[in-house]
Design an enzyme around this catalytic site. Sequence first.
Site, PDB file in Angstrom:
ATOM      1  N   GLU A   1       2.811  14.262  -7.189  1.00 63.00           N
ATOM      2  CA  GLU A   1       2.771  14.651  -5.769  1.00 63.00           C
ATOM      3  C   GLU A   1       4.047  14.106  -5.122  1.00 63.00           C
ATOM      4  OE1 GLU A   1      -0.421  12.791  -3.512  1.00 63.00           O
ATOM      5  OE2 GLU A   1      -0.604  14.566  -2.272  1.00 63.00           O
ATOM      6  N   ARG A  54     -10.743  14.270  12.304  1.00 66.30           N
ATOM      7  CA  ARG A  54     -11.512  15.114  11.381  1.00 66.30           C
ATOM      8  C   ARG A  54     -12.749  14.377  10.871  1.00 66.30           C
ATOM      9  NH1 ARG A  54      -8.005  18.032   6.710  1.00 66.30           N
ATOM     10  NH2 ARG A  54      -8.584  16.253   5.428  1.00 66.30           N
ATOM     11  N   CYS A  56      -0.914  16.523   1.983  1.00 66.10           N
ATOM     12  CA  CYS A  56      -1.673  16.707   0.740  1.00 66.10           C
ATOM     13  C   CYS A  56      -1.662  18.173   0.329  1.00 66.10           C
ATOM     14  CB  CYS A  56      -3.100  16.210   0.927  1.00 66.10           C
ATOM     15  SG  CYS A  56      -3.862  16.925   2.376  1.00 66.10           S
ATOM     16  N   GLU A 107     -11.296  13.042   0.365  1.00 63.08           N
ATOM     17  CA  GLU A 107     -10.181  13.986   0.502  1.00 63.08           C
ATOM     18  C   GLU A 107      -8.976  13.310  -0.135  1.00 63.08           C
ATOM     19  OE1 GLU A 107     -10.352  16.987   1.636  1.00 63.08           O
ATOM     20  OE2 GLU A 107     -12.296  16.994   2.638  1.00 63.08           O
ATOM     21  N   LEU A 108      -8.626  13.741  -1.338  1.00 62.66           N
ATOM     22  CA  LEU A 108      -7.647  12.987  -2.129  1.00 62.66           C
ATOM     23  C   LEU A 108      -6.332  13.750  -2.299  1.00 62.66           C
ATOM     24  CD1 LEU A 108     -10.216  11.584  -4.725  1.00 62.66           C
ATOM     25  CD2 LEU A 108      -9.529  10.621  -2.520  1.00 62.66           C
ATOM     26  N   LYS A 166     -10.899   2.585   9.707  1.00 62.51           N
ATOM     27  CA  LYS A 166      -9.861   1.732   9.113  1.00 62.51           C
ATOM     28  C   LYS A 166      -8.634   2.611   8.883  1.00 62.51           C
ATOM     29  CE  LYS A 166      -7.768   0.517   5.986  1.00 62.51           C
ATOM     30  NZ  LYS A 166      -6.285   0.603   5.996  1.00 62.51           N
TER      31      LYS A 166
HETATM   32  P1  NAD Z   1      -3.456   5.544   0.204  1.00 64.60           P
HETATM   33  O1  NAD Z   1      -4.530   5.942  -0.752  1.00 64.60           O
HETATM   34  O2  NAD Z   1      -2.451   4.566  -0.227  1.00 64.60           O
HETATM   35  O3  NAD Z   1      -4.123   4.932   1.524  1.00 64.60           O
HETATM   36  C1  NAD Z   1      -5.119   5.627   2.243  1.00 64.60           C
HETATM   37  C2  NAD Z   1      -5.945   4.608   3.004  1.00 64.60           C
HETATM   38  O4  NAD Z   1      -6.603   3.752   2.084  1.00 64.60           O
HETATM   39  C3  NAD Z   1      -5.138   3.704   3.926  1.00 64.60           C
HETATM   40  O5  NAD Z   1      -5.902   3.408   5.068  1.00 64.60           O
HETATM   41  C4  NAD Z   1      -4.952   2.465   3.079  1.00 64.60           C
HETATM   42  O6  NAD Z   1      -4.749   1.292   3.855  1.00 64.60           O
HETATM   43  C5  NAD Z   1      -6.288   2.397   2.365  1.00 64.60           C
HETATM   44  N1  NAD Z   1      -6.246   1.671   1.100  1.00 64.60           N
HETATM   45  C6  NAD Z   1      -5.179   1.429   0.295  1.00 64.60           C
HETATM   46  N2  NAD Z   1      -5.556   0.719  -0.783  1.00 64.60           N
HETATM   47  C7  NAD Z   1      -6.884   0.517  -0.660  1.00 64.60           C
HETATM   48  C8  NAD Z   1      -7.866  -0.131  -1.464  1.00 64.60           C
HETATM   49  N3  NAD Z   1      -7.546  -0.727  -2.613  1.00 64.60           N
HETATM   50  N4  NAD Z   1      -9.142  -0.141  -1.035  1.00 64.60           N
HETATM   51  C9  NAD Z   1      -9.481   0.470   0.120  1.00 64.60           C
HETATM   52  N5  NAD Z   1      -8.613   1.102   0.920  1.00 64.60           N
HETATM   53  C10 NAD Z   1      -7.334   1.130   0.533  1.00 64.60           C
HETATM   54  O7  NAD Z   1      -2.806   6.908   0.719  1.00 64.60           O
HETATM   55  P2  NAD Z   1      -1.579   7.103   1.727  1.00 64.60           P
HETATM   56  O8  NAD Z   1      -0.331   6.728   1.010  1.00 64.60           O
HETATM   57  O9  NAD Z   1      -1.872   6.448   3.041  1.00 64.60           O
HETATM   58  O10 NAD Z   1      -1.650   8.676   1.980  1.00 64.60           O
HETATM   59  C11 NAD Z   1      -1.088   9.591   1.131  1.00 64.60           C
HETATM   60  C12 NAD Z   1      -2.138  10.171   0.193  1.00 64.60           C
HETATM   61  O11 NAD Z   1      -3.205  10.722   0.947  1.00 64.60           O
HETATM   62  C13 NAD Z   1      -1.585  11.322  -0.627  1.00 64.60           C
HETATM   63  O12 NAD Z   1      -2.024  11.219  -1.950  1.00 64.60           O
HETATM   64  C14 NAD Z   1      -2.198  12.552   0.045  1.00 64.60           C
HETATM   65  O13 NAD Z   1      -2.313  13.666  -0.785  1.00 64.60           O
HETATM   66  C15 NAD Z   1      -3.514  12.031   0.469  1.00 64.60           C
HETATM   67  N6  NAD Z   1      -4.059  12.865   1.547  1.00 64.60           N
HETATM   68  C16 NAD Z   1      -5.087  13.706   1.256  1.00 64.60           C
HETATM   69  C17 NAD Z   1      -5.587  14.534   2.244  1.00 64.60           C
HETATM   70  C18 NAD Z   1      -6.717  15.484   1.964  1.00 64.60           C
HETATM   71  O14 NAD Z   1      -7.314  15.968   2.924  1.00 64.60           O
HETATM   72  N7  NAD Z   1      -7.045  15.779   0.721  1.00 64.60           N
HETATM   73  C19 NAD Z   1      -5.036  14.506   3.528  1.00 64.60           C
HETATM   74  C20 NAD Z   1      -3.982  13.634   3.786  1.00 64.60           C
HETATM   75  C21 NAD Z   1      -3.498  12.800   2.772  1.00 64.60           C
END
Ligand code: NAD
Length: 487
Positions: free
Chosen positions: A392, A171, A296, A262-263, A186
Site C-alpha cells: 500500500e 463515520r 485506503c 476497516e483496514l 481514540k
Molecule cells: P495505524 O493502523 O497505524 O493506526 C490506526 C489507529 O490505530 C491510530 O489511532 C493508531 O494510534 C492506533 N494504533 C496504532 N497501533 C496500535 C496498537 N498496537 N493497538 C491499538 N491501536 C493502535 O494506521 P494509520 O497509519 O493511522 O492509517 C493508515 C492505514 O489506515 C492504512 O493502512 C489505510 O489503508 C487504513 N485505512 C483504512 C480505511 C478503511 O476504511 N478501510 C480508511 C482509512 C485508512
Amino acid sequence: MTQTDTPTTAIDRAIFSDLYIDGAWRAGSDGERFAVVDPSDGSTITDFAIATEADCDAAVDAAAAAFPAWSARAPRERSEILRRAWEILTAEADTLTELMVRENGKSWPDAKAEATYATEFFRWFAEEAVRVPGEYRLSPAGDKHIVVTHHPIGVSLLVTPWNFPAAMATRKLAPALAAGCTMVLKPARETPLTSAYVVSVLERAGVPRGVVNLVTPVPTGPAVARMLNHTAVRKLSFTGSTEVGRELLKTASDRVISTSMELGGNAPLIVLPGADLDVAVDGAFLAKMRNGGSACTSANRFYVHDSVHDAFVERMTERLSTMPVGSGLDRHNELGALVSVKERDKVADLVDTAVEEGAHVVTGGTKSDTGAFYAPTLLTDVQHGSTINATEIFGPVTAIVRFTDVDEAVRLANDSEYGLMAYVFGEERLAMQVGQRLDVGMVAINRGVVSDPAAPFGGTKQSGLGREGSTEGILEFLETQYLAVSV
Ligand code: NAD
C-alpha cells in the site's frame, strides 16, 4: 495550548488540546503532553494531553454510566442532536478544513471535500436513527410470533487513523450515537485536533456528558488493549492498517467483543481496451491523487491495456507534472504534504526500490528539502508482484503495469491479500462484467471516487470486516434480539 489559555482567532478557538472525559475538558492525570506538528513546515501547532491508564479507565467508566439514559432516549431526540451537529459543522466547514490542513498537511481542496463528506455522516445517521428496522411474523409451524428487535450494543471503542481525521471519526460517531451507544474515541496521535474539535461540536449540539469521550494515550497499544479488557466495553470499531487490525482482533477475541474492521487496501485500477481516455484519465487522476494518495481506497496497482498504455501514460504524466504542490493554506495548491517526514520517506524508499526492480520514473520521484512533500510521480514498466505493486503506497505515486489479456488483468487484480476497492475503466458492459469478477467490497466503474455516506463502505479478505455508512452502518452498533411469543 490548553483550554485555559485565551484563544484569539477562530482557528485558535477551534483548537481543543485536552482529553474529554465525562463532559469535561481536562489534561491527563500526570500532566504529560505530546506535540502536534504541521508537516508542511515541521512547526508545532500545540501540545496535546496524554491520557494515562487511569484516564482511559475513567473514559470507559463515564461511557458506561451514561449508557442507560442515552440508550433510553427517544430515537427522534438522538436524531435531532445529530442534525444539530450537521448544522454546526456545515456552518463551520472552513474551520474544520483548516484544522485538517494544518495537522495532516493535506491540500485545501482535499480537506474541504473531507469536511463535507465527514459532516454528511451526521445528517445521514440523523435520518437513520429513526428508521431502525424490526420484524413481526408468524413462525412456519404457526405456533408463535417471531419478533425481532435491535438494541444498542453498549459502550463502544472507536479507533481512527490520521489520513481522514474527520470522516473516519464521524463515520463511527454518527451511527454509534444514532444507535444509542456511548463511546470512547481514540484518534491517531498525528491528528487529534480534528477529532477534538468534532467532539466539541457534539458537545454544543447537545450530546449529554459521558456519551462521547476522547482519549489520546501514548503509547497506544497497551492502553487500547486495557480498554478492550474493561468489562463494560462491548464493541470495537477500528479503522487503520491491516497489521494493527490483526493485533486488535486477537485482543478483542479474549472477551469475544464485536468488531468492525476497516483496514488497508491495495486497489487495482484497470484500464480496458476501448476505454474512453478522457474519462479514464480524469477518473484515474482522482482515484490516485485524492488526499495525496493517502487513502485506503487509493488506486495503487494500475493495470493498463497495451492498446491504450502509451496514450494513458502521456496524459496522466501531463496532469501529474502540472499539479500545484505546496502548503494547503495556499488554497490553490492541489497536493499538500504527507502527514510526516517518516511517511514521506517510506514513499521515497518504495520508489527507489521500484527503480531497482526495473521501473522507470516518467515524472516526479523527488522529495522536498523542507516539509514532508513528495512530487506527483508516475512509474512505468512496473512488474506485477514487485515491491511497490504489492505494498500500500499511501502517497502520490502512479505505478503502471502493462497487460494484453483481460482475463489476465482480472487474475492479477485479484492476486492480493487485500480486497477493499477496485476501479475499472472501459465500455460499460465489459467494465461491469470485469467489476463483478473482482473480489473486493467496492468497485468504481468509469469514476474515481465511490465514498458516500449513503453507500456501504468496506472490504473483503484482509481489508476488513463489516460495513460503514448506508443502512448497514447503524447495524454494526446494534444487537439483534429475537422474542418468541406464543400465539
Ligand atoms: P495505524 O493502523 O497505524 O493506526 C490506526 C489507529 O490505530 C491510530 O489511532 C493508531 O494510534 C492506533 N494504533 C496504532 N497501533 C496500535 C496498537 N498496537 N493497538 C491499538 N491501536 C493502535 O494506521 P494509520 O497509519 O493511522 O492509517 C493508515 C492505514 O489506515 C492504512 O493502512 C489505510 O489503508 C487504513 N485505512 C483504512 C480505511 C478503511 O476504511 N478501510 C480508511 C482509512 C485508512
